[in-house]
Design an enzyme around this catalytic site. Structure first.
Site, short mmCIF file in Angstrom:
data_model
loop_
_atom_site.label_atom_id
_atom_site.label_comp_id
_atom_site.label_asym_id
_atom_site.label_seq_id
_atom_site.Cartn_x
_atom_site.Cartn_y
_atom_site.Cartn_z
CG HIS A 178 -5.70 -3.66 -10.10
ND1 HIS A 178 -5.66 -4.43 -8.78
CD2 HIS A 178 -6.33 -2.46 -9.87
CE1 HIS A 178 -6.49 -4.04 -7.25
NE2 HIS A 178 -7.35 -2.95 -8.38
CE1 TYR A 233 -5.40 2.08 -1.60
CE2 TYR A 233 -7.27 3.00 -1.91
CZ TYR A 233 -6.32 1.89 -2.45
OH TYR A 233 -6.75 1.46 -3.55
CG ASP A 269 -8.78 -2.64 -5.84
OD1 ASP A 269 -7.93 -2.62 -5.80
OD2 ASP A 269 -9.65 -1.45 -4.84
#
Length: 427
Positions: free
Chosen positions: A402, A341, A204
């Site tokens: 994930h 982000y 991630d």
């Protein structure tokens, strides 16, 4: 405590021990907030048959999770597990990072230090909505395998990234992103702990920061990633992909079409999202709980309980979700860790995203490794990964999503040990 002796190369005077401790007042306050937080009534979207998450988080799951959080979840028991490993902090004054005007901040990290002078330094990096907690199952395996610090062949460093957990946030007077976070991590590893060459592993956000470290920072010699959404290279066909890779492409398409609206919100309106998530623990549970349910491989957390409607679910996974969200809530970091982000979901193309940018190519003599998990949100074919660096190690797994370190700690540990052996063999 075992594994707490700093290596001789470290700046002993600036690394101070840290103990995880949440006050009883904070625990009582959380329970009170949960008690007075109401779950909305049923509607079509939150009550699909069979607990379907096609339109988002099922109301019934949230009811069960709220009840478990209020009445069954034992933070102090988890806190004892955390404190069974050595924790440390480095103060802002000693983490002055003169790279691109990167600021200083307090950084927390969990560690297992070896007393072997030849131990390989390893930096383990989490992502969002994760934390250092993801790696505790793997650290338990390491402690079982190497109970004597003299036999541990690695120095294991597991930080809370800036703005996460017990680490301080970036200052609010200017913008910072993954380059800044990478500079802080490198300062911790090379400037404070004194490691001249280290390996990074991450998924991630941790994989993006890990790629930046390997590509841009001298002391980071190798990166083992389990997430790397490299775009399809120009002129490269999908026709010769394996069946597993084709399924991975389909998984990535699902994520882009149905699973990434949260990311666009956190990229374009992080101020609003952060204020909302920090306002109420039940809001945080719904927002983050959905991600765990959608992104893990169900095989890693098989159903072990049943909701009132008879729908099966994993109570073990719910426990992990409650633990993760409790950490976010107690550390008041739900709004300080969204900064990446705007790069990860850049609306102006992939140039700002580390995996798709030529400036973050991991070139020889540095080394890239990759652990492929089939239910990652964006599984990437091997040939695509090869275009992003000097790929010397590849391992395809049959189970995992994930949160690979949490779901399959034995697999990640095995890959890490094999990757390090490969890197040293190729020197």
């Amino acid at each position: 405590m075992l594994f707490s002796i700093l290596p001789q190369c470290a700046r002993q005077e600036v690394v101070r021990p840290f103990v995880v401790g949440i006050s009883e007042e904070e625990l009582v306050r959380l329970r009170m907030l949960l008690t007075f937080s109401e779950i909305p009534g049923p509607c079509y979207e939150n009550s699909l048959p069979g607990g379907s998450r096609a339109l988002g988080l099922p109301r019934e799951w949230l009811i069960a999770a709220k009840r478990a959080w209020e009445n069954e979840f034992d933070w102090k028991a988890h806190q004892d597990i955390m404190n069974s490993f050595p924790h440390f902090k480095v103060s802002a004054a000693d983490l002055n990072v003169p790279v691109d005007d990167t600021p200083a901040m307090d950084i927390h990290f969990l560690a297992m230090f070896s007393t072997n002078p030849s131990a390989t330094p390893v930096l383990l990096l989490h992502g969002w909505p994760g934390s250092f907690l993801e790696f505790i199952p793997m650290l338990k395996l390491l402690r079982e395998k190497y109970p004597n610090p003299a036999d541990l062949p690695y120095h294991i460093i597991v930080p809370s990234l800036p703005g996460f957990g017990f680490s301080g946030p970036f200052p609010s007077d200017r913008d910072h992103g993954m380059e800044s976070a990478a500079a802080v991590m490198d300062k911790l590893m090379s400037g404070v702990l004194g490691f001249e060459n280290y390996t990074v592993q991450g998924g991630d956000i941790g994989s993006r920061i890990g790629r930046i470290l390997a590509a841009r920072h001298k002391a980071c010699g190798a990166a083992l990633l389990n997430y790397s959404p490299v775009p399809q290279p120009p002129g490269m066909s999908q026709d010769d992909l394996t069946e597993t890779e084709k399924a991975g492409i389909a998984r990535g398409k699902w994520f882009r079409n149905d699973g990434c609206a949260y990311g666009l919100m956190q990229a374009t309106r992080p101020a609003t999202v952060g204020l909302v998530l920090s306002s109420n623990p039940l809001v945080l549970l719904a927002w983050i709980g959905e991600k765990y349910l959608d992104w893990i491989d169900p095989v890693a957390f098989p159903h072990d309980s049943v909701l009132e409607s008879g729908t099966p679910y994993s109570r073990a996974l719910m426990e992990q979700i409650l633990l993760s969200i409790s950490l976010y809530w107690f550390t008041k970091t739900a709004h300080t860790n969204l900064y990446t982000y705007r790069e990860c979901f850049a609306i102006d193309g992939p140039a700002r995203s580390s995996h798709g940018s030529p400036q973050y190519h991991i070139a020889a003599p540095k080394k890239l490794g990759f652990s492929y998990f089939p239910l990652e949100v964006a599984p990437t074919p091997k040939k695509w990964i090869e275009t992003s660096g000097n790929l010397v190690y590849w391992k395809e797994h049959k189970v995992g999503g994930h949160f690979a370190a949490l779901e399959q700690p034995a697999s990640i540990l095995e890959d890490l040990e094999e990757f390090i052996a490969t890197c040293f063999a190729r020197r």
